[in-house]
Design an enzyme around this catalytic site. Structure first.
Site, mmCIF file in Angstrom:
data_model
loop_
_atom_site.group_PDB
_atom_site.id
_atom_site.type_symbol
_atom_site.label_atom_id
_atom_site.label_comp_id
_atom_site.label_asym_id
_atom_site.label_seq_id
_atom_site.Cartn_x
_atom_site.Cartn_y
_atom_site.Cartn_z
ATOM 1 N N HIS A 1 71.690 26.256 -6.212
ATOM 2 C CA HIS A 1 72.310 25.904 -4.922
ATOM 3 C C HIS A 1 73.632 25.156 -5.112
ATOM 4 C CE1 HIS A 1 68.838 27.145 -2.502
ATOM 5 N NE2 HIS A 1 68.103 26.678 -3.487
ATOM 6 N N ASN B 1 64.782 27.456 2.843
ATOM 7 C CA ASN B 1 65.667 28.597 2.606
ATOM 8 C C ASN B 1 65.787 29.419 3.885
ATOM 9 O OD1 ASN B 1 66.410 28.320 -0.129
ATOM 10 N ND2 ASN B 1 64.512 29.247 -0.828
ATOM 11 N N TYR C 1 62.938 17.510 -7.265
ATOM 12 C CA TYR C 1 64.154 17.262 -6.478
ATOM 13 C C TYR C 1 64.696 15.846 -6.673
ATOM 14 C CZ TYR C 1 64.736 21.785 -4.349
ATOM 15 O OH TYR C 1 65.003 23.112 -4.170
#
Ligand code: NDP
Length: 497
Positions: A56, A129, A339
């Site tokens: 990303h 997404n 993350y």
């Protein structure tokens, strides 16, 4: 001497004049080490880039508002949903997945759809997404999969062989590959695509009842896609198409909007449901769990500074708030770890202090974390850095205890995620093909044929045949179309339903 406040200064605040010429020995002579300003300029420039996101990396974002339009308080006590009409400030970042930071916006790729809602109970992030599902269902496969989307270790180029080799060997990917190869794999910018939380999350109400939930953000602009050919052309004409489209529409006051809808599954139904509700490669069919209206998200303000507000934005599915919880979805569990870890690597342990990441309702940090690179919030001054202590006034608020507890009563083992009962990789991709109109089916087949035509090397036939079997098993018409397009002769009676 001027009294202006906006004097040119060094980073340490010393006003200076010599911003054009370097300090040299004689008019045409070499430079002196003591030109500190020269060093500061060059040294800072050398450090302007931070590590780009490993996935990303190319993205655009904007600020906006979320407004509740329907009451869902029977499912959740989250303050963001507390009453109809309530507004919450938020920020969104959209991205491609595989390409580097300078790559083109119209690549065939899923799109990241990451949201941060600044709520009074802390920031709630929804990091999804533009697809409701994903390529793999266990985080142990994530880095393997992503490597196939990046550059070949030898050629340093993208490799259709790597991609299709992996996908054909792990058909749990088929559902997501079908969406990727459909026209929705090349959306017309970000305004015309849906966003999905993708994972199953929990909603918890004031009576501590848990409901499993899927979040869907449906574009109010309508779905619009590039064809494969248009997307390829746009890569050359305007590689920043998506960035430009979002920025300019917001500048013009044409604010993009998405309707938030949810699917809700009472906790008790999760056990007997015929689909594993925590399998990220599966959707919950709308016929079983219809969409429920919740609210409207509008993006209405561009960031002033891309690096400060979008590049440094750090969203994580781990960031939930009271009334919203996790689920046993294995991919979600993996992302809860990875993350924040990625943000600590990319931005430092104090990434939550960067203004765009900071909860505006939090006056100061009230915990026992201290120090680390770029601690810029005063580090909690002289307050004790241990708990319990006899000095500070920080209290644990028991009303925020996350209930009900998750019941886990099983052996720990490396269970086969694709064991019998968990190995239907074909029904849902087939269903998707069968709800497409003729043109969408034709485009899907043509996009698959185009992409699979790039498979090369000594294993070419093996990979093509293996993947063709998957397309046939999803739907015989789909399989036959791809086989014809690739010029592969097959005995279709083998796949008749
Ligand atoms: P429905 O007919 O109720 O829903 C079909 C869904 O498919 C709609 O949400 C539609 O989105 C979406 N859709 C249509 N074309 C595409 C495409 N090319 N790529 C991705 N999504 C698309 O049927 P079911 O709920 O029974 O689902 C049937 C199939 O639809 C599933 O197997 C799955 O592949 C796909 N799907 C299902 C979703 C779900 O949550 N149930 C969500 C998205 C896809 P829209 O309304 O925005 O046009």
């Amino acid at each position: 001497m001027s009294n202006k406040n906006n004097k040119l200064t060094t980073a340490s605040g010393r006003p200076y004049v010599e911003n054009e010429d370097s300090l040299s020995v004689g008019k045409r002579g070499p430079l002196l080490v003591e030109d500190y300003i020269l060093h500061e300029k060059m040294a800072h420039f050398n450090r302007e880039r931070i590590p780009e996101r490993v996935v990303h990396a190319k993205g655009s974002g904007a600020y906006g508002t979320f407004t509740v339009t329907h009451d869902i308080t029977k499912y959740t006590r989250a303050k963001i949903f507390s009453k109809v009409g309530k507004k919450t400030d938020m920020i969104a970042r959209f991205s491609t997945v595989g390409g580097e930071k300078g790559s083109a916006d119209t690549e065939r790729d899923p799109r990241g759809f990451a949201l941060k809602f600044y709520t009074e109970d802390g920031n709630w992030d929804m990091v999804g997404n533009n697809t409701p599902i994903f390529f793999v269902k266990d985080p142990k496969k994530f880095s393997d999969f992503i490597h196939t989307q990046k550059r070949d270790p030898y050629t340093n180029m993208k490799s259709p062989t790597m991609m299709w080799d992996f996908w054909s060997l792990r058909p749990e990917s088929l559902h997501q590959v079908t969406i990727l190869m459909s026209d929705r794999g090349t959306p017309y910018g970000v305004r015309h695509m849906n966003g999905y939380g993708s994972h199953t999350f929990s909603l918890i109400n004031k009576d501590n009842e848990r409901f499993y939930v899927k979040f869907h953000f449906k574009t109010a602009q309508g779905i619009k896609n590039f064809t494969d050919k248009e997307a390829a052309e746009m890569r050359g004409i305007d590689p920043d198409f998506s960035q430009r489209d979002l920025l300019e529409n917001i500048e013009k006051g044409n604010y993009p909007k998405w309707n938030l809808r949810i699917q809700v599954m009472p906790e008790a139904e999760a056990v007997g449901y015929h689909i594993n509700p925590f399998d990220l490669t599966k959707v919950w069919p709308h016929g079983d769990y219809p969409l429920i209206d919740v609210g409207l998200m509008e993006l209405n303000r561009n960031p002033e500074n891309y690096f400060a507000e979008i590049e440094q934005l750090a969203t994580s599915p781990a960031h939930i708030v009271d009334g919203i919880g996790y689920s046993p979805d294995k991919m979600l569990q993996g992302r809860l770890l990875s993350y924040p870890d990625a943000h600590r690597y990319r931005l430092g342990a104090n990434y939550e202090q960067i203004p765009v990441n900071r909860c505006p309702f939090m006056k100061e940090s009230n915990n026992y974390q201290r120090d680390g690179f770029m601690r810029v919030d005063g580090n909690q001054g002289r307050k004790p850095n241990y708990f319990p202590n006899s000095f500070d006034d920080i209290e644990v608020d028991e009303s925020y205890k996350q209930l009900p507890p998750t019941i886990v009563d099983a052996e720990a083992d490396w269970f086969d995620r694709n064991a019998p009962g968990e190995d239907d990789h074909y029904t849902q991709p087939g269903n998707l093909f069968r709800i497409m109109d003729d043109q969408a089916q034709k485009n899907l087949i043509s996009n698959i044929v185009g992409a699979m035509s790039g498979i090369d090397g000594p294993k070419k036939d093996e990979i093509i045949n293996r993947q063709l079997c998957h397309w046939f098993r999803a739907d015989p018409t789909l399989g036959a179309g791809v086989a014809n397009g690739l010029g592969v002769k097959v005995d279709e009676s083998m796949f008749a339903r």
